[in-house]
Design a protein around this motif. Sequence first.
Motif, PDB file in Angstrom:
ATOM      1  N   ASP A  42      80.030  42.240 -91.271  1.00  3.03           N
ATOM      2  CA  ASP A  42      80.120  43.696 -91.110  1.00  3.03           C
ATOM      3  C   ASP A  42      79.780  44.106 -89.678  1.00  3.03           C
ATOM      4  OD1 ASP A  42      80.856  44.008 -93.670  1.00  3.03           O
ATOM      5  OD2 ASP A  42      78.979  44.933 -94.363  1.00  3.03           O
ATOM      6  N   LEU A  43      78.728  43.480 -89.145  1.00  2.00           N
ATOM      7  CA  LEU A  43      78.306  43.815 -87.783  1.00  2.00           C
ATOM      8  C   LEU A  43      79.419  43.510 -86.790  1.00  2.00           C
ATOM      9  CD1 LEU A  43      76.103  44.626 -85.729  1.00  2.00           C
ATOM     10  CD2 LEU A  43      75.327  42.247 -85.770  1.00  2.00           C
ATOM     11  N   GLN A  44      80.003  42.318 -86.923  1.00  2.00           N
ATOM     12  CA  GLN A  44      81.105  41.944 -86.030  1.00  2.00           C
ATOM     13  C   GLN A  44      82.272  42.921 -86.169  1.00  2.00           C
ATOM     14  OE1 GLN A  44      81.806  37.923 -87.285  1.00  2.00           O
ATOM     15  NE2 GLN A  44      80.321  37.037 -85.849  1.00  2.00           N
ATOM     16  N   GLN A  45      82.574  43.308 -87.399  1.00  2.00           N
ATOM     17  CA  GLN A  45      83.681  44.246 -87.624  1.00  2.00           C
ATOM     18  C   GLN A  45      83.408  45.602 -86.982  1.00  2.00           C
ATOM     19  OE1 GLN A  45      84.193  43.965 -91.909  1.00  2.00           O
ATOM     20  NE2 GLN A  45      86.213  43.029 -91.623  1.00  2.00           N
ATOM     21  N   ARG A  46      82.191  46.067 -87.140  1.00  2.00           N
ATOM     22  CA  ARG A  46      81.862  47.378 -86.552  1.00  2.00           C
ATOM     23  C   ARG A  46      81.943  47.324 -85.034  1.00  2.00           C
ATOM     24  NH1 ARG A  46      76.828  50.694 -88.441  1.00  2.00           N
ATOM     25  NH2 ARG A  46      77.941  52.154 -87.072  1.00  2.00           N
ATOM     26  N   LEU A  47      81.455  46.228 -84.446  1.00  2.00           N
ATOM     27  CA  LEU A  47      81.486  46.108 -82.988  1.00  2.00           C
ATOM     28  C   LEU A  47      82.922  45.963 -82.483  1.00  2.00           C
ATOM     29  CD1 LEU A  47      78.367  43.799 -82.570  1.00  2.00           C
ATOM     30  CD2 LEU A  47      78.573  46.176 -81.791  1.00  2.00           C
ATOM     31  N   THR A  48      83.738  45.192 -83.212  1.00  2.00           N
ATOM     32  CA  THR A  48      85.133  45.037 -82.824  1.00  2.00           C
ATOM     33  C   THR A  48      85.876  46.366 -82.943  1.00  2.00           C
ATOM     34  OG1 THR A  48      85.003  42.791 -83.694  1.00  2.00           O
ATOM     35  CG2 THR A  48      87.196  43.601 -83.140  1.00  2.00           C
ATOM     36  N   GLY A  49      85.487  47.146 -83.943  1.00  2.00           N
ATOM     37  CA  GLY A  49      86.089  48.468 -84.101  1.00  2.00           C
ATOM     38  C   GLY A  49      85.775  49.388 -82.938  1.00  2.00           C
ATOM     39  N   LEU A  50      84.610  49.219 -82.384  1.00  2.00           N
ATOM     40  CA  LEU A  50      84.190  50.060 -81.253  1.00  2.00           C
ATOM     41  C   LEU A  50      84.875  49.637 -79.958  1.00  2.00           C
ATOM     42  CD1 LEU A  50      82.210  52.088 -79.840  1.00  2.00           C
ATOM     43  CD2 LEU A  50      80.621  50.157 -79.648  1.00  2.00           C
ATOM     44  N   LEU A  83      68.994  24.289 -70.929  1.00  2.00           N
ATOM     45  CA  LEU A  83      67.663  23.999 -71.467  1.00  2.00           C
ATOM     46  C   LEU A  83      67.351  24.815 -72.720  1.00  2.00           C
ATOM     47  CD1 LEU A  83      65.510  23.837 -68.192  1.00  2.00           C
ATOM     48  CD2 LEU A  83      66.442  21.939 -69.541  1.00  2.00           C
ATOM     49  N   PHE A  84      68.043  25.949 -72.889  1.00  2.00           N
ATOM     50  CA  PHE A  84      67.722  26.842 -74.004  1.00  2.00           C
ATOM     51  C   PHE A  84      68.989  27.149 -74.805  1.00  2.00           C
ATOM     52  CE2 PHE A  84      64.835  27.612 -70.466  1.00  2.00           C
ATOM     53  CZ  PHE A  84      63.612  27.396 -71.061  1.00  2.00           C
ATOM     54  N   PRO A  85      69.452  26.186 -75.604  1.00  2.00           N
ATOM     55  CA  PRO A  85      70.669  26.421 -76.370  1.00  2.00           C
ATOM     56  C   PRO A  85      70.425  27.438 -77.483  1.00  2.00           C
ATOM     57  CG  PRO A  85      69.697  24.308 -76.944  1.00  2.00           C
ATOM     58  CD  PRO A  85      68.871  24.872 -75.830  1.00  2.00           C
ATOM     59  N   GLY A  86      71.275  28.448 -77.543  1.00  2.00           N
ATOM     60  CA  GLY A  86      71.128  29.480 -78.580  1.00  2.00           C
ATOM     61  C   GLY A  86      72.394  29.599 -79.396  1.00  2.00           C
ATOM     62  N   ARG A  87      72.321  30.428 -80.435  1.00  2.00           N
ATOM     63  CA  ARG A  87      73.506  30.659 -81.264  1.00  2.00           C
ATOM     64  C   ARG A  87      73.571  32.151 -81.566  1.00  2.00           C
ATOM     65  NH1 ARG A  87      75.278  30.153 -86.692  1.00  2.00           N
ATOM     66  NH2 ARG A  87      73.136  30.018 -87.473  1.00  2.00           N
ATOM     67  N   PRO A  88      74.436  32.883 -80.882  1.00  2.00           N
ATOM     68  CA  PRO A  88      74.491  34.338 -81.088  1.00  2.00           C
ATOM     69  C   PRO A  88      75.305  34.723 -82.320  1.00  2.00           C
ATOM     70  CG  PRO A  88      75.996  33.691 -79.334  1.00  2.00           C
ATOM     71  CD  PRO A  88      75.344  32.425 -79.818  1.00  2.00           C
ATOM     72  N   ALA A  89      75.010  35.898 -82.878  1.00  2.00           N
ATOM     73  CA  ALA A  89      75.869  36.461 -83.923  1.00  2.00           C
ATOM     74  C   ALA A  89      77.243  36.752 -83.327  1.00  2.00           C
ATOM     75  CB  ALA A  89      75.258  37.736 -84.480  1.00  2.00           C
ATOM     76  N   CYS A  90      77.228  37.254 -82.106  1.00  2.00           N
ATOM     77  CA  CYS A  90      78.457  37.470 -81.350  1.00  2.00           C
ATOM     78  C   CYS A  90      78.061  37.895 -79.944  1.00  2.00           C
ATOM     79  CB  CYS A  90      79.349  38.536 -82.000  1.00  2.00           C
ATOM     80  SG  CYS A  90      78.584  40.156 -82.106  1.00  2.00           S
ATOM     81  N   VAL A  91      79.067  37.979 -79.087  1.00  2.00           N
ATOM     82  CA  VAL A  91      78.847  38.476 -77.729  1.00  2.00           C
ATOM     83  C   VAL A  91      79.667  39.750 -77.574  1.00  2.00           C
ATOM     84  CG1 VAL A  91      79.191  38.017 -75.269  1.00  2.00           C
ATOM     85  CG2 VAL A  91      78.495  36.150 -76.802  1.00  2.00           C
ATOM     86  N   VAL A  92      79.054  40.798 -77.065  1.00  2.00           N
ATOM     87  CA  VAL A  92      79.801  42.028 -76.807  1.00  2.00           C
ATOM     88  C   VAL A  92      79.803  42.311 -75.317  1.00  2.00           C
ATOM     89  CG1 VAL A  92      79.478  43.091 -79.061  1.00  2.00           C
ATOM     90  CG2 VAL A  92      77.730  43.388 -77.306  1.00  2.00           C
ATOM     91  N   ARG A  93      80.930  42.810 -74.846  1.00  2.00           N
ATOM     92  CA  ARG A  93      81.101  43.036 -73.404  1.00  2.00           C
ATOM     93  C   ARG A  93      81.592  44.460 -73.169  1.00  2.00           C
ATOM     94  NH1 ARG A  93      85.246  39.697 -71.480  1.00  2.00           N
ATOM     95  NH2 ARG A  93      84.372  39.868 -69.399  1.00  2.00           N
ATOM     96  N   ASP A  95      71.291  49.946 -86.543  1.00  2.00           N
ATOM     97  CA  ASP A  95      71.630  50.205 -87.951  1.00  2.00           C
ATOM     98  C   ASP A  95      71.667  48.905 -88.751  1.00  2.00           C
ATOM     99  OD1 ASP A  95      71.834  52.856 -87.472  1.00  2.00           O
ATOM    100  OD2 ASP A  95      74.034  52.946 -87.492  1.00  2.00           O
ATOM    101  N   ALA A  96      72.210  47.867 -88.122  1.00  2.00           N
ATOM    102  CA  ALA A  96      72.365  46.592 -88.820  1.00  2.00           C
ATOM    103  C   ALA A  96      71.093  45.747 -88.782  1.00  2.00           C
ATOM    104  CB  ALA A  96      73.523  45.815 -88.206  1.00  2.00           C
ATOM    105  N   GLY A  97      70.096  46.231 -88.078  1.00  2.00           N
ATOM    106  CA  GLY A  97      68.861  45.457 -87.957  1.00  2.00           C
ATOM    107  C   GLY A  97      69.012  44.216 -87.093  1.00  2.00           C
ATOM    108  N   THR A 103      71.633  35.345 -85.472  1.00  2.00           N
ATOM    109  CA  THR A 103      71.576  36.767 -85.848  1.00  2.00           C
ATOM    110  C   THR A 103      71.562  37.708 -84.650  1.00  2.00           C
ATOM    111  OG1 THR A 103      69.158  36.805 -85.838  1.00  2.00           O
ATOM    112  CG2 THR A 103      70.235  36.184 -87.908  1.00  2.00           C
ATOM    113  N   GLN A 104      71.388  37.172 -83.451  1.00  2.00           N
ATOM    114  CA  GLN A 104      71.210  38.045 -82.290  1.00  2.00           C
ATOM    115  C   GLN A 104      72.535  38.325 -81.575  1.00  2.00           C
ATOM    116  OE1 GLN A 104      68.050  35.902 -80.113  1.00  2.00           O
ATOM    117  NE2 GLN A 104      66.662  37.409 -81.012  1.00  2.00           N
ATOM    118  N   VAL A 105      72.670  39.536 -81.108  1.00  2.27           N
ATOM    119  CA  VAL A 105      73.868  39.950 -80.389  1.00  2.27           C
ATOM    120  C   VAL A 105      73.606  39.842 -78.889  1.00  2.27           C
ATOM    121  CG1 VAL A 105      75.423  41.881 -79.885  1.00  2.27           C
ATOM    122  CG2 VAL A 105      74.599  41.502 -82.227  1.00  2.27           C
ATOM    123  N   VAL A 106      74.424  39.042 -78.218  1.00  4.78           N
ATOM    124  CA  VAL A 106      74.321  38.989 -76.763  1.00  4.78           C
ATOM    125  C   VAL A 106      75.132  40.149 -76.185  1.00  4.78           C
ATOM    126  CG1 VAL A 106      74.920  37.704 -74.672  1.00  4.78           C
ATOM    127  CG2 VAL A 106      73.957  36.502 -76.642  1.00  4.78           C
TER     128      VAL A 106
END
Lengths: 465, 465
Positions: free
Chosen positions: B6-14, B37-47, B63-65, B88-91
């Motif tokens: 849902d979060l990805q969809q809302r961000l893509t909609g924007l 040195l600090f490998p992460g895994r984002p929920a998504c990246v927004v630009r 809203d999505a926490g 879970t984190q948005v870059v």
Amino acid sequence: MTKPTDLQQRLTGLLSPTAVITGGSDLEPYAVDWRKLFPGRPACVVRPSSTEQVAQIVRICHDAGAAIVPQGGNTGLAGGAVPDASGTQVVLSLNRMAAIRRVDPVGLTIEAEAGCILKVAQDAAGAAGRLLPISLAAEGSATIGGVVATNAGGVNVLRYGMTRSLVLGLEVLPDGTVANGLRKLRKDNAGYDWKQLFIGSEGTLGIVTAAVLRLLPRPKHSMTALLSVADPAAALRLLELAQDELGDQISAFELISATSMQLVARHAGLKAPIAEGEWFVLIEAASSLAGLREAAESMLGSAFEQEIALDGVIAESGVQAAQLWALREHVTESEARESKSVKHDVSVPLTAVPQFLIEAGQALAAGAPGTRVNAFGHLGDGNIHYNVLVDAGQDADVVNHIVHDVVAAFGGSISAEHGIGQYRVGELARYRAATEMDLARTLKRALDPDNRLNCLDARPPWHER
Amino acid sequence: MTKPTDLQQRLTGLLSPTAVITGGSDLEPYAVDWRKLFPGRPACVVRPSSTEQVAQIVRICHDAGAAIVPQGGNTGLAGGAVPDASGTQVVLSLNRMAAIRRVDPVGLTIEAEAGCILKVAQDAAGAAGRLLPISLAAEGSATIGGVVATNAGGVNVLRYGMTRSLVLGLEVLPDGTVANGLRKLRKDNAGYDWKQLFIGSEGTLGIVTAAVLRLLPRPKHSMTALLSVADPAAALRLLELAQDELGDQISAFELISATSMQLVARHAGLKAPIAEGEWFVLIEAASSLAGLREAAESMLGSAFEQEIALDGVIAESGVQAAQLWALREHVTESEARESKSVKHDVSVPLTAVPQFLIEAGQALAAGAPGTRVNAFGHLGDGNIHYNVLVDAGQDADVVNHIVHDVVAAFGGSISAEHGIGQYRVGELARYRAATEMDLARTLKRALDPDNRLNCLDARPPWHER
């Protein structure tokens, strides 16, 4: 004699009897600002001699629900260091905590307690062959704590920045606990730089008890020049020229209007040693390198050649330099002898200064006819002391709004260096954006949730709408 | 392909579809720091491409926490701009907001969006005949937003201060609202200077979207010198001498150990053009005034006469100056080719540097035998990059604690310029006083009550004990 209150008794029990003033003529210098514009009535005045005593005072006042007004040299121009008239606020004077703890000429630092007089700190730095570049009219009475708490400006900001840029370490008491950040580090990115929030917050977030300030090498050579120009636009072109020739060795670039010069001639008997002009510029530069004089002469030559300057002189001696500075330094006093005035300490983006002066003058002519403008100040910083000479009957608020409306239109500040205090609380609420006021309130609530630090009833905009 | 959340969809909609990256190899550069040195895994990246889009992203994530990790050029050395591994984190990358809005050569300001590359801003200032003095190794990739958010240092701090001292105005989003403080004022004491709190807070209190930076006149003359000395105490005496002769025109005063020089000779094939010494000092000065060369020669003469310097050379040309700087610039890369290392970015009071180096060396010899020290850095700022060459089996935490214990004993900082990020969270909690950590937590809670801004689960010390 009235019976001492519980609060007074507890404070007297903590401190020596002479360190608590509850009444009489000894109270007066702490109750009102030096210009007598903001008469207050404190519950009492306490004069601690140590940081630990300050902490205990804060706890006692918190317990009693009493507000605290921190006070240094009481030289402020905005009424930010005196209590309101409620009789419930405790003035906490730092003037007994005046020690210079250490001057380090190699590490280029000075550590001093809050009550140390600025001039004393300057002299201590000078005795070690170093420069503490904060320099302002009240330096003989202003204290380090007050200078830090108000982020004081002065005549050297162009080169050395406001006080903020010279603070390396700070000890503050936001509540009954001491936050000791008295580090002597030139670089420190370990965690939030919380001290920045207290610098310039005028005692509304915490009490400054000691500071470590940065010193600088003392320049060997100096140069002072006075030039006349046709208008502020020419003064700006002169600034650009001066920066090309002298680089960042310019320490002051002061603008003085012909009106200011006339007031100084009339009331102080001093006269500029150059041909008349509509505006005057006083330039000071200093350097450890040779070549300052040559660069200044080159600047002057270009200014004449490009018809930027009408006339000009470079001081041939320290005595002559002091004579040129005396013209600038007598403006405020001469203005006071001439007339009542409504003062403004405004800044606009540097390049907007000429247009600001034009539009503010037009707005006053239309909205407050009969007033006269006495404009002078730190052009190199975009900071103009825009004082309006008025009759006794003139409503000061009307003049304030006229001037500040123009300032706001140029994206300027209604307080460049003097702070908000009691004087500009209403104007701040009027001109600062709601989001910024909300941020300020959030920070105030976080650090002073019970609204006990230097918050007058007359200052609701700081805390609650 | 997995189903978008849902979060990805809302961000893509924007945003436009290309402005949201949810997977694949495009994600990689945003998910991990450049040193891997600090490998992460984002929920998504927004630009986002505008401040308004940033505001909307913040509101959607709130809203999505979802937590937000702001990212600029991703050149940090502390892992402060990459997400954790939770998925879970948005870059929030600012790299599409890269405009330079205005360069004002007379008002000496530059206004740029957060994603503007530092080098691009430097060049824009240079094209206008002015200097943006922030200069660091990553300047070709680092962004204005990142430089501000980390209060970046670099090689010119001695003269021009950290990034903080150059920020005049800031636009930030602590929450879904925009705090627009993009003022171009050199002096502004109207209310709390809230922007100071965001500078250097590494995206944990707000997202920097644009800044106004101060420019300086560009010096006409420069001087670069390399000297060898017997020990750091002699280097300090040389600093004092240099300050006497060159005043505040010194822009860099770099210390390089013989070990560092040997690494550079071995791996980069570069050799100092002066006689061997135990320590080397690289000095740069610049001025608009003539007389720089003469002052430098006078400094060199005194340094030999007083037996402070063993050997020394002043660059005769820009090419020679670049050759001298190349020695300093190749230290880090040469170290990487030599061995694994545990790096420290520490500062101590300037005058404590020699004793710090002695005691840290002794502590390592006792507690981590077999390690070698590669020490170099910004002596003029008291900032040493104290890197310890170790075998693969060496426990890095042990080395960290040994070095940082000595730093703490001298009242120093465990992060002079690189920041805390993910790398130093534990060390910060270990060394910073409880009262200061409490203050930091209070400010974090006030501005980010739900702990949504750049707060990893691995960073409890920032927020809750």
